[in-house]
Design a protein around this motif. Structure first.
Motif, mmCIF file in Angstrom:
data_model
loop_
_atom_site.group_PDB
_atom_site.id
_atom_site.type_symbol
_atom_site.label_atom_id
_atom_site.label_comp_id
_atom_site.label_asym_id
_atom_site.label_seq_id
_atom_site.Cartn_x
_atom_site.Cartn_y
_atom_site.Cartn_z
ATOM 1 N N LYS A 86 0.849 -1.188 0.000
ATOM 2 C CA LYS A 86 0.000 0.000 0.000
ATOM 3 C C LYS A 86 0.883 1.235 0.000
ATOM 4 O O LYS A 86 1.853 1.313 0.737
ATOM 5 N N ILE A 87 0.511 2.180 -0.846
ATOM 6 C CA ILE A 87 1.214 3.464 -0.882
ATOM 7 C C ILE A 87 0.419 4.457 -0.037
ATOM 8 O O ILE A 87 -0.783 4.619 -0.232
ATOM 9 N N THR A 88 1.104 5.085 0.897
ATOM 10 C CA THR A 88 0.497 6.148 1.689
ATOM 11 C C THR A 88 1.272 7.429 1.400
ATOM 12 O O THR A 88 2.334 7.382 0.761
ATOM 13 N N ASN A 89 0.753 8.551 1.848
ATOM 14 C CA ASN A 89 1.457 9.803 1.571
ATOM 15 C C ASN A 89 1.209 10.841 2.655
ATOM 16 O O ASN A 89 0.282 10.715 3.449
ATOM 17 N N GLN A 90 2.065 11.837 2.639
ATOM 18 C CA GLN A 90 1.977 12.969 3.565
ATOM 19 C C GLN A 90 1.589 14.241 2.807
ATOM 20 O O GLN A 90 1.910 15.348 3.225
ATOM 21 N N LEU A 91 0.917 14.061 1.695
ATOM 22 C CA LEU A 91 0.650 15.164 0.782
ATOM 23 C C LEU A 91 -0.119 16.318 1.423
ATOM 24 O O LEU A 91 0.266 17.478 1.299
ATOM 25 N N ARG A 92 -1.188 16.008 2.115
ATOM 26 C CA ARG A 92 -1.999 17.077 2.707
ATOM 27 C C ARG A 92 -1.170 17.903 3.696
ATOM 28 O O ARG A 92 -1.200 19.141 3.667
ATOM 29 N N GLU A 105 -4.200 12.087 -2.465
ATOM 30 C CA GLU A 105 -4.180 12.353 -1.018
ATOM 31 C C GLU A 105 -5.004 11.340 -0.248
ATOM 32 O O GLU A 105 -4.618 10.911 0.837
ATOM 33 N N GLN A 106 -6.140 10.959 -0.802
ATOM 34 C CA GLN A 106 -7.051 10.036 -0.122
ATOM 35 C C GLN A 106 -6.657 8.575 -0.290
ATOM 36 O O GLN A 106 -7.317 7.687 0.248
ATOM 37 N N GLY A 107 -5.583 8.328 -1.039
ATOM 38 C CA GLY A 107 -5.143 6.950 -1.246
ATOM 39 C C GLY A 107 -6.004 6.170 -2.218
ATOM 40 O O GLY A 107 -5.916 4.955 -2.308
ATOM 41 N N LYS A 108 -6.835 6.868 -2.990
ATOM 42 C CA LYS A 108 -7.704 6.212 -3.966
ATOM 43 C C LYS A 108 -6.996 6.008 -5.301
ATOM 44 O O LYS A 108 -7.476 5.274 -6.156
ATOM 45 N N TYR A 109 -5.877 6.684 -5.471
ATOM 46 C CA TYR A 109 -5.157 6.659 -6.743
ATOM 47 C C TYR A 109 -3.668 6.796 -6.446
ATOM 48 O O TYR A 109 -3.269 7.625 -5.639
ATOM 49 N N SER A 110 -2.866 5.948 -7.088
ATOM 50 C CA SER A 110 -1.410 6.068 -6.960
ATOM 51 C C SER A 110 -0.881 6.834 -8.160
ATOM 52 O O SER A 110 -1.204 6.497 -9.304
ATOM 53 N N PRO A 111 -0.087 7.862 -7.922
ATOM 54 C CA PRO A 111 0.418 8.660 -9.045
ATOM 55 C C PRO A 111 1.432 7.877 -9.866
ATOM 56 O O PRO A 111 2.044 6.934 -9.372
ATOM 57 N N LEU A 145 11.275 11.952 -2.491
ATOM 58 C CA LEU A 145 10.150 11.081 -2.792
ATOM 59 C C LEU A 145 9.696 10.345 -1.530
ATOM 60 O O LEU A 145 8.500 10.219 -1.257
ATOM 61 N N GLU A 146 10.665 9.887 -0.731
ATOM 62 C CA GLU A 146 10.354 9.124 0.482
ATOM 63 C C GLU A 146 9.708 9.973 1.573
ATOM 64 O O GLU A 146 9.037 9.433 2.440
ATOM 65 N N GLU A 147 9.935 11.272 1.532
ATOM 66 C CA GLU A 147 9.280 12.146 2.513
ATOM 67 C C GLU A 147 7.814 12.364 2.168
ATOM 68 O O GLU A 147 7.008 12.654 3.048
ATOM 69 N N VAL A 148 7.477 12.228 0.898
ATOM 70 C CA VAL A 148 6.094 12.444 0.454
ATOM 71 C C VAL A 148 5.314 11.144 0.431
ATOM 72 O O VAL A 148 4.186 11.079 0.920
ATOM 73 N N PHE A 149 5.914 10.090 -0.133
ATOM 74 C CA PHE A 149 5.227 8.807 -0.315
ATOM 75 C C PHE A 149 5.924 7.693 0.438
ATOM 76 O O PHE A 149 7.150 7.635 0.478
ATOM 77 N N GLN A 150 5.124 6.809 1.025
ATOM 78 C CA GLN A 150 5.645 5.628 1.699
ATOM 79 C C GLN A 150 4.961 4.391 1.138
ATOM 80 O O GLN A 150 3.804 4.443 0.757
ATOM 81 N N TRP A 151 5.717 3.300 1.098
ATOM 82 C CA TRP A 151 5.155 2.032 0.638
ATOM 83 C C TRP A 151 5.349 1.002 1.726
ATOM 84 O O TRP A 151 6.463 0.852 2.253
ATOM 85 N N THR A 152 4.270 0.340 2.112
ATOM 86 C CA THR A 152 4.349 -0.694 3.140
ATOM 87 C C THR A 152 3.785 -1.994 2.595
ATOM 88 O O THR A 152 2.846 -1.991 1.799
ATOM 89 N N GLU A 153 4.413 -3.085 3.012
ATOM 90 C CA GLU A 153 3.925 -4.411 2.594
ATOM 91 C C GLU A 153 2.842 -4.891 3.535
ATOM 92 O O GLU A 153 2.814 -4.548 4.674
#
Length: 70
Positions: A5-11, A40-46, A62-70
């Motif tokens: 899952k990709i999460t982000n700190q965009l907001r 931002e809502q995690g409904k779409y991965s850029p 990139l790592e400060e904005v987006f994170q990927w977890t297994e």
């Protein structure tokens, strides 16, 4: 297949970048406000290109904005 899952700190990062709006960020990277909202809502991965553009506009790695977890 590995699920992740990709999460982000965009907001948060938009807010810290002078309260940049979704529309402003979208305009600067060439996508719509709706696309930024979905990311931002995690409904779409850029795309990788869009992710790098977002990070560059926000002055972050990139790592400060987006994170990927297994």
């Amino acid at each position: 297949m590995v699920e992740g899952k990709i999460t982000n700190q965009l907001r948060t990062l938009r807010f810290l970048a002078g309260e940049m709006t979704q529309a402003e960020l979208g305009e600067r990277i060439g996508v719509t406000r709706q696309t930024i909202a979905a990311i931002e809502q995690g409904k779409y991965s850029p795309s990788l290109e869009a992710a790098f553009r977002i990070a560059r506009v926000l002055g972050k790695s990139l790592e400060e904005v987006f994170q990927w977890t297994e």
